[in-house]
Design an enzyme around this catalytic site. Structure first.
Site, short mmCIF file in Angstrom:
data_model
loop_
_atom_site.label_atom_id
_atom_site.label_comp_id
_atom_site.label_asym_id
_atom_site.label_seq_id
_atom_site.Cartn_x
_atom_site.Cartn_y
_atom_site.Cartn_z
CD GLU A 246 0.34 -1.06 3.13
OE1 GLU A 246 0.64 -2.00 2.36
OE2 GLU A 246 0.59 -1.08 4.35
CB CYS B 136 15.39 -8.83 1.35
SG CYS B 136 15.58 -9.56 -0.28
P1 NAD Z 1 5.81 -5.80 5.53
O1 NAD Z 1 5.88 -7.16 6.11
O2 NAD Z 1 5.51 -4.66 6.42
O3 NAD Z 1 4.70 -5.76 4.37
C1 NAD Z 1 4.63 -6.78 3.40
C2 NAD Z 1 3.17 -6.93 2.97
O4 NAD Z 1 2.39 -7.35 4.09
C3 NAD Z 1 2.55 -5.64 2.45
O5 NAD Z 1 1.77 -5.94 1.33
C4 NAD Z 1 1.72 -5.15 3.62
O6 NAD Z 1 0.58 -4.45 3.22
C5 NAD Z 1 1.32 -6.44 4.33
N1 NAD Z 1 1.16 -6.24 5.78
C6 NAD Z 1 1.74 -5.30 6.56
N2 NAD Z 1 1.37 -5.46 7.85
C7 NAD Z 1 0.55 -6.53 7.89
C8 NAD Z 1 -0.13 -7.21 8.93
N3 NAD Z 1 -0.05 -6.81 10.20
N4 NAD Z 1 -0.88 -8.29 8.62
C9 NAD Z 1 -0.96 -8.73 7.35
N5 NAD Z 1 -0.34 -8.11 6.31
C10 NAD Z 1 0.42 -7.03 6.57
O7 NAD Z 1 7.19 -5.58 4.74
P2 NAD Z 1 7.72 -4.25 4.04
O8 NAD Z 1 8.11 -3.27 5.09
O9 NAD Z 1 6.79 -3.83 2.96
O10 NAD Z 1 9.04 -4.82 3.32
C11 NAD Z 1 10.29 -4.87 3.94
C12 NAD Z 1 10.59 -6.26 4.48
O11 NAD Z 1 10.49 -7.22 3.44
C13 NAD Z 1 12.00 -6.40 5.02
O12 NAD Z 1 11.97 -7.18 6.21
C14 NAD Z 1 12.74 -7.16 3.93
O13 NAD Z 1 13.85 -7.91 4.36
C15 NAD Z 1 11.65 -8.05 3.44
N6 NAD Z 1 11.92 -8.52 2.10
C16 NAD Z 1 12.34 -9.81 1.97
C17 NAD Z 1 12.67 -10.30 0.71
C18 NAD Z 1 13.14 -11.70 0.53
O14 NAD Z 1 13.16 -12.17 -0.60
N7 NAD Z 1 13.52 -12.41 1.58
C19 NAD Z 1 12.56 -9.46 -0.41
C20 NAD Z 1 12.13 -8.14 -0.23
C21 NAD Z 1 11.80 -7.68 1.04
#
Ligand code: NAD
Length: 502
Positions: free
Chosen positions: A181, A286
């Site tokens: 979002e 990541c």
């Molecule tokens: P996030 O977990 O906050 O959000 C990811 C998704 O989950 C989004 O679509 C968000 O809307 C949704 N979300 C957020 N809070 C939620 C909740 N309480 N319940 C259900 N859904 C929810 O992650 P972010 O901040 O957008 O991304 C950064 C993180 O992603 C970092 O930890 C990074 O390491 C990780 N990441 C990992 C990889 C990998 O391949 N391992 C790749 C990219 C990013």
């Protein structure tokens, strides 16, 4: 611009871009300036249900689409992405903050998956064994699962959606995507191009939202598989909740990636690689290198690492010459700043402090943190234990490569790691003994191309199969075995009451 005149990001349901009926909207904000670019809806429960119903209905015909038809859509799609890469990068930079060159890289790494999806004919082939018993053959069918869902993070709003829906659709599934979002606009442009390439109505659907929408996708009985990329906290929740309803789930999550530097490493190349991998995309990758483990005499390289970092330019992603853009949000900046404060309290040495860089004009409002370096970092410190997800490099010293390997293997995360050396023997020992899923030898960010799969491991991943490549073909399909006998005459050979095939 007043809130009501702002563009509103649509949903995609059954081939139509529609406005949500929700009362809950969030702003999409340029993180360099705080300019509000658009408003994104938190979709209602009915809208999520409608998206899944459209995908379920489309699956009836899409599952039977011939391989050539599926492949040709992705052949066309890769060309459309290629033709639009500059404008896609501009949208991405405006809402996400990374530099234009890096935004093009974000699109390009996704484009590579689309190119691979165009090869689906050779990827989705089964196996066949002739004459496994007298006149009996066994072969496999890799059949699509049905409706699949994808939930993506903010940091790669082009690449990560493209890890998901192209391979899911190419293998014959239909899809509901829930983009971040915080930066949904470039994802929506990629979705528009997918429809232009020929993805039929209902085969790809998009809903926006946060926790409630994600929970609805995890719970929906018609969704067969969920692919998630994001933080460890949310990914663990998604894995548990979606598994409860019998779904196949893969979650790629948080990281703490270490790079070991041996004293025999090529110094200039290593210093450049460390600075690029620690501070590029403002550390919001990541696979960013967030810990450098300097071994033996390489511990003397700290001043040069600091001077390399000091030479990077902090600024807006769309300005020429910028190396380090803003963090995604004010909350992210405050979190990174507070972790830097924790590092000081825990006794690490702040070699370079990037907090509150001096920037003029509208950038004064931006979420900027410049390159920051701590030395003397030890396990137990908050800056070592937590994923900072900002431009902060922690430097740890080690006597030997064995000590460095032990440190990394004791860390719960397993996304990526790298070794800098000119010794083949050291490199071979490292790749053999390190317990991390993606290993770089003189390559700081070893994300494999889609001929392979993304293979993060341990606490950075839940589920067996990774995104893209051969593993994701297995993730998005069910392997069915067929054991067949065709009689060449009418003789039956009598009743056989044993289990064996003869
Ligand atoms: P996030 O977990 O906050 O959000 C990811 C998704 O989950 C989004 O679509 C968000 O809307 C949704 N979300 C957020 N809070 C939620 C909740 N309480 N319940 C259900 N859904 C929810 O992650 P972010 O901040 O957008 O991304 C950064 C993180 O992603 C970092 O930890 C990074 O390491 C990780 N990441 C990992 C990889 C990998 O391949 N391992 C790749 C990219 C990013």
């Amino acid at each position: 611009m007043s809130g009501d005149s702002l563009p509103r990001v649509p949903l995609l349901i059954n081939g139509e871009f529609v406005q949500s009926a929700t009362t809950e909207w969030r702003d999409v904000i340029n993180p360099a300036t705080q300019q509000v670019l658009a408003r994104v809806p938190m979709a209602t429960a009915d809208e999520v249900a409608a998206a899944v119903a459209a995908a379920q209905a489309a699956f009836k015909t899409w599952r039977k689409a011939p391989i050539g038809q599926r492949a040709r859509i992705f052949l066309k799609y890769q060309q459309l992405i290629r033709d639009n890469i500059k404008s896609l990068a501009a949208i991405l930079t405006a809402e996400q903050g990374k530099t234009l060159a890096d935004a093009e890289g974000d699109v390009f790494r996704g484009l590579e998956v689309v190119e691979h999806a165009a090869n689906i004919g050779t990827l989705q082939m089964g196996e066949r064994a002739h004459n496994v018993a007298g006149g009996v053959d066994t072969y496999t069918l890799l059949q699509p699962l049905g409706v699949c869902a994808g939930i993506t993070p903010f940091n790669f709003p082009a690449m990560i959606p493209l890890w998901m829906f192209p391979m899911a659709i190419a293998t014959g599934n239909t899809f509901v995507l829930k983009p971040s979002e915080q930066d949904p606009m470039v994802t929506m442009r990629l979705v528009e191009l997918a429809l232009e390439a020929g993805v039929p109505a209902g085969v790809l659907n998009v809903v926006h939202g946060g926790e409630q929408v994600v929970n609805a996708l995890c719970d929906h009985p018609d969704i067969k598989a969920v692919s998630f990329v994001g933080s460890t906290r949310v990914g663990t929740h998604v894995y548990e909740r979606a598994s409860l309803t019998g779904k196949r789930v893969q979650c790629m999550m948080g990281a703490k990636n270490h790079a070991i530097v041996l004293p025999d490493a090529h110094k200039e190349q290593t210093l450049n690689a460390l600075a690029g991998a620690a501070f590029g995309a403002a550390g919001q990758r990541c696979m960013a290198v967030s810990v450098a483990v300097l071994v033996g005499a390489a511990r003397e390289w700290i001043p040069e690492i600091v001077s390399r970092a000091r030479g990077l330019t902090v600024g807006a992603g769309d300005a020429a010459g910028t190396d380090v853009g803003p963090l995604i949000s004010c909350a992210a900046r405050e979190r990174v700043e507070s972790l830097i404060e924790r590092g000081l309290q825990d006794g690490a040495t702040l070699e370079l402090d990037g907090r509150r860089p001096a920037l003029g004009g509208p950038l004064q409002q931006g979420n900027f943190v410049g390159p920051t370096i701590f030395s003397g970092v030890r396990p137990g410190m908050a800056i070592y234990e937590q994923e900072i997800f900002g431009p902060v490099l922690c430097i740890v010293g080690a006597e030997t490569m064995d000590d460095a390997i032990a440190l990394i293997n004791a860390n719960p995360n397993g996304n990526g790691t790298a070794l800098f050396t000119q010794s083949g023997a050291a490199a071979r020992k490292f790749e053999e003994e390190i317990d991390v899923g993606q290993v770089g030898i003189n390559v700081p960010i070893p994300v494999p191309v889609p001929l392979f799969s993304f293979t993060g491991s341990r606490a950075s991943k839940l589920g067996d199969l990774g995104p893209y490549g051969k593993q994701v073909v297995l993730f998005y399909t069910q392997t069915k075995t067929v054991t067949a006998r065709w009689f060449d005459d009418a003789s039956t050979g009598g009743v056989n009451t044993t289990i064996s095939l003869k």
